[in-house]
Write a protein that holds these residues in place. Structure first.
Motif, PDB file in Angstrom:
ATOM      1  N   TYR A   1       0.838  -1.196   0.000  1.00 11.73           N
ATOM      2  CA  TYR A   1       0.000   0.000   0.000  1.00 11.73           C
ATOM      3  C   TYR A   1       0.877   1.253   0.000  1.00 11.73           C
ATOM      4  N   SER A   2       0.470   2.216  -0.809  1.00 13.00           N
ATOM      5  CA  SER A   2       1.167   3.494  -0.875  1.00 13.00           C
ATOM      6  C   SER A   2       0.256   4.510  -1.548  1.00 13.00           C
ATOM      7  N   PRO A   3       0.389   5.793  -1.211  1.00 12.66           N
ATOM      8  CA  PRO A   3      -0.342   6.819  -1.954  1.00 12.66           C
ATOM      9  C   PRO A   3       0.225   7.085  -3.350  1.00 12.66           C
ATOM     10  N   LYS A   4       1.368   6.492  -3.660  1.00  5.99           N
ATOM     11  CA  LYS A   4       2.007   6.701  -4.956  1.00  5.99           C
ATOM     12  C   LYS A   4       1.449   5.721  -6.003  1.00  5.99           C
ATOM     13  N   ASP A   5       1.285   6.218  -7.228  1.00  2.00           N
ATOM     14  CA  ASP A   5       0.795   5.362  -8.319  1.00  2.00           C
ATOM     15  C   ASP A   5       1.867   4.395  -8.810  1.00  2.00           C
ATOM     16  N   ASN A   6       3.123   4.776  -8.675  1.00  2.50           N
ATOM     17  CA  ASN A   6       4.210   4.009  -9.287  1.00  2.50           C
ATOM     18  C   ASN A   6       5.071   3.291  -8.248  1.00  2.50           C
ATOM     19  N   ALA A   7       4.444   2.753  -7.199  1.00  3.94           N
ATOM     20  CA  ALA A   7       5.193   2.104  -6.117  1.00  3.94           C
ATOM     21  C   ALA A   7       6.037   0.940  -6.626  1.00  3.94           C
TER      22      ALA A   7
ATOM     23  N   GLU B   1      -5.453   6.533  -0.400  1.00  9.53           N
ATOM     24  CA  GLU B   1      -5.568   7.972  -0.608  1.00  9.53           C
ATOM     25  C   GLU B   1      -5.894   8.681   0.694  1.00  9.53           C
ATOM     26  N   PRO B   2      -5.251   9.831   0.935  1.00  4.55           N
ATOM     27  CA  PRO B   2      -5.604  10.638   2.111  1.00  4.55           C
ATOM     28  C   PRO B   2      -7.089  11.000   2.074  1.00  4.55           C
ATOM     29  N   GLY B   3      -7.723  10.913   3.219  1.00  8.95           N
ATOM     30  CA  GLY B   3      -9.147  11.252   3.299  1.00  8.95           C
ATOM     31  C   GLY B   3     -10.080  10.100   2.994  1.00  8.95           C
ATOM     32  N   LYS B   4      -9.529   8.963   2.555  1.00 13.61           N
ATOM     33  CA  LYS B   4     -10.344   7.781   2.263  1.00 13.61           C
ATOM     34  C   LYS B   4      -9.847   6.625   3.115  1.00 13.61           C
ATOM     35  N   ALA B   5     -10.697   6.178   4.021  1.00 11.14           N
ATOM     36  CA  ALA B   5     -10.296   5.124   4.951  1.00 11.14           C
ATOM     37  C   ALA B   5     -10.174   3.781   4.236  1.00 11.14           C
ATOM     38  N   LEU B   6      -9.176   3.019   4.623  1.00  8.66           N
ATOM     39  CA  LEU B   6      -9.011   1.649   4.163  1.00  8.66           C
ATOM     40  C   LEU B   6      -9.426   0.730   5.298  1.00  8.66           C
ATOM     41  N   GLN B   7     -10.280  -0.242   5.017  1.00  5.19           N
ATOM     42  CA  GLN B   7     -10.735  -1.168   6.053  1.00  5.19           C
ATOM     43  C   GLN B   7     -10.251  -2.575   5.727  1.00  5.19           C
ATOM     44  N   LEU B   8      -9.509  -3.144   6.666  1.00  4.63           N
ATOM     45  CA  LEU B   8      -9.044  -4.527   6.577  1.00  4.63           C
ATOM     46  C   LEU B   8      -9.647  -5.277   7.759  1.00  4.63           C
ATOM     47  N   GLY B   9     -10.740  -5.976   7.529  1.00  3.81           N
ATOM     48  CA  GLY B   9     -11.450  -6.605   8.629  1.00  3.81           C
ATOM     49  C   GLY B   9     -11.978  -5.551   9.577  1.00  3.81           C
ATOM     50  N   ASP B  10     -11.601  -5.644  10.858  1.00  2.00           N
ATOM     51  CA  ASP B  10     -12.039  -4.656  11.852  1.00  2.00           C
ATOM     52  C   ASP B  10     -11.045  -3.504  12.003  1.00  2.00           C
ATOM     53  N   THR B  11     -10.009  -3.496  11.195  1.00  2.00           N
ATOM     54  CA  THR B  11      -8.973  -2.470  11.284  1.00  2.00           C
ATOM     55  C   THR B  11      -9.217  -1.373  10.256  1.00  2.00           C
TER      56      THR B  11
ATOM     57  N   ASN C   1      -6.040   5.110   7.999  1.00  2.00           N
ATOM     58  CA  ASN C   1      -6.096   6.397   7.300  1.00  2.00           C
ATOM     59  C   ASN C   1      -4.684   6.940   7.141  1.00  2.00           C
ATOM     60  N   CYS C   2      -4.519   7.815   6.164  1.00  2.00           N
ATOM     61  CA  CYS C   2      -3.209   8.438   5.975  1.00  2.00           C
ATOM     62  C   CYS C   2      -3.367   9.912   5.653  1.00  2.00           C
ATOM     63  N   CYS C   3      -2.299  10.668   5.864  1.00  2.00           N
ATOM     64  CA  CYS C   3      -2.279  12.081   5.482  1.00  2.00           C
ATOM     65  C   CYS C   3      -0.861  12.452   5.078  1.00  2.00           C
ATOM     66  N   GLU C   4      -0.760  13.423   4.203  1.00  2.00           N
ATOM     67  CA  GLU C   4       0.541  13.854   3.698  1.00  2.00           C
ATOM     68  C   GLU C   4       1.201  14.811   4.677  1.00  2.00           C
ATOM     69  N   MET C   5       2.511  14.656   4.857  1.00  2.00           N
ATOM     70  CA  MET C   5       3.276  15.500   5.762  1.00  2.00           C
ATOM     71  C   MET C   5       4.419  16.186   5.007  1.00  2.00           C
ATOM     72  N   SER C   6       5.075  17.120   5.666  1.00  2.00           N
ATOM     73  CA  SER C   6       6.170  17.865   5.051  1.00  2.00           C
ATOM     74  C   SER C   6       7.463  17.059   5.127  1.00  2.00           C
ATOM     75  N   HIS C   7       7.994  16.725   3.955  1.00  2.00           N
ATOM     76  CA  HIS C   7       9.242  15.984   3.836  1.00  2.00           C
ATOM     77  C   HIS C   7       9.651  16.065   2.368  1.00  2.00           C
ATOM     78  N   PRO C   8      10.937  16.140   2.050  1.00  2.00           N
ATOM     79  CA  PRO C   8      11.334  16.164   0.639  1.00  2.00           C
ATOM     80  C   PRO C   8      10.735  14.977  -0.118  1.00  2.00           C
TER      81      PRO C   8
END
Length: 286
Positions: free
Chosen positions: A103-109, A139-149, A152-159
């Motif tokens: 899993y990654s927010p990147k299209d070309n992982a 994608e940030p703002g869209k929850a991923l559900q794996l069973g009961d888990t 979520n993710c969000c983008e942070m400041s980093h090169p």
């Protein structure tokens, strides 16, 4: 040398006195934070999740922590080398009976991971891995559900950008937030940041620098430990684990930063926050 300088003749009189001496050493001598780059395993219900594939994933592959079904859910914060360099040395990646959901927010992982496994950088290609590898975009703002888990993710400041992840189950929430340079915007209310960080039980948070270093290394993509404490206070986080240690620091320096972080929390009247130093092989139950 630090241990030897503390020994007295009485400390080596017997096996009992030697054991007592060793156990009395301060933690920065008695143990070590470790030196592998980022790899964190989180077990949530039936799900076993891995965050980043730094050199620590090679050690994980030698342990008895591997899922029985050899299925790995692998999440990437970003693709800087210290967060992917362990994957070519992860034994189970080559096992045809293993399977991966990556899993990654990147299209070309897949492309980014395979680029470190080409000649002359590495003699074994990405195609040598198990064929059971599925790449998924989160994608940030869209929850991923794996069973009961719920993840979520969000983008942070980093090169080149980095993403923090929250893992939530049964009203318990852990956040993995490495390679983060905390900015003013991260303290402002917005839905993506709030869903990841607010009211978390634990945050594993980048706190690589002292304040002096953070000033000198602005835009390098890492935070000072006191900013990490302020951030935890803002989002009402109960426990913080200082993470992604500066490679040039020894264990004594890391423990001095831990003590300074606890003093700082008391100074700002938030001594109820629990602050710990992230170490290799550390296990946390919530």
């Amino acid at each position: 040398m630090a241990a030897i300088q503390r020994i007295t003749p009485q400390d080596i009189e017997s096996s009992e006195s030697r054991a007592k001496f060793v156990s009395s050493l301060p933690s920065w001598i008695f143990g070590t934070a470790g030196g592998n780059s980022a790899c964190v395993q989180i077990k949530s219900g039936k799900n076993e999740l891995i965050f980043d594939a730094g050199s620590g994933i090679r050690v994980y592959g030698k342990s008895n922590l591997i899922p029985v079904d050899r299925h790995f859910n692998l999440f990437f914060s970003h693709f800087h080398w210290d967060h992917i360099q362990g994957l070519p040395f992860f034994d189970f990646a080559y096992n045809p009976l293993s399977s991966f959901d990556i899993y990654s927010p990147k299209d070309n992982a897949k492309e980014l991971l395979s680029q470190q496994m080409i000649s002359p950088y590495y003699p074994v290609t990405f195609d040598s891995f198990t064929k059971n590898m599925n790449f998924n975009k989160i994608e940030p703002g869209k929850a991923l559900q794996l069973g009961d888990t719920i993840i979520n993710c969000c983008e942070m400041s980093h090169p080149d950008s980095s993403y923090s992840y929250s893992i939530q189950e049964n009203n318990k929430k852990v956040v993995y937030a490495t390679d983060v340079e905390l900015k003013t915007k991260d303290f402002e209310d917005n839905p993506e940041t709030e869903v990841v960080f607010k009211n978390a039980d634990i945050v594993i948070l980048d706190s690589q620098y002292t304040v002096e270093e953070a000033y000198r290394k602005e835009n390098w993509g890492h935070s000072a430990f006191c900013y990490a404490i302020d951030f935890a206070v803002k989002w009402n986080i109960k426990k913080i684990y200082l993470f992604h240690h500066e490679p040039t620091y020894d264990d004594k320096k890391l423990h001095s930063i831990l003590q300074a972080a606890r003093w700082y929390a008391q100074y700002i009247n938030h001594s109820e926050i629990e602050i710990y130093l992230a170490k290799e092989d550390m296990e946390i139950n919530i």
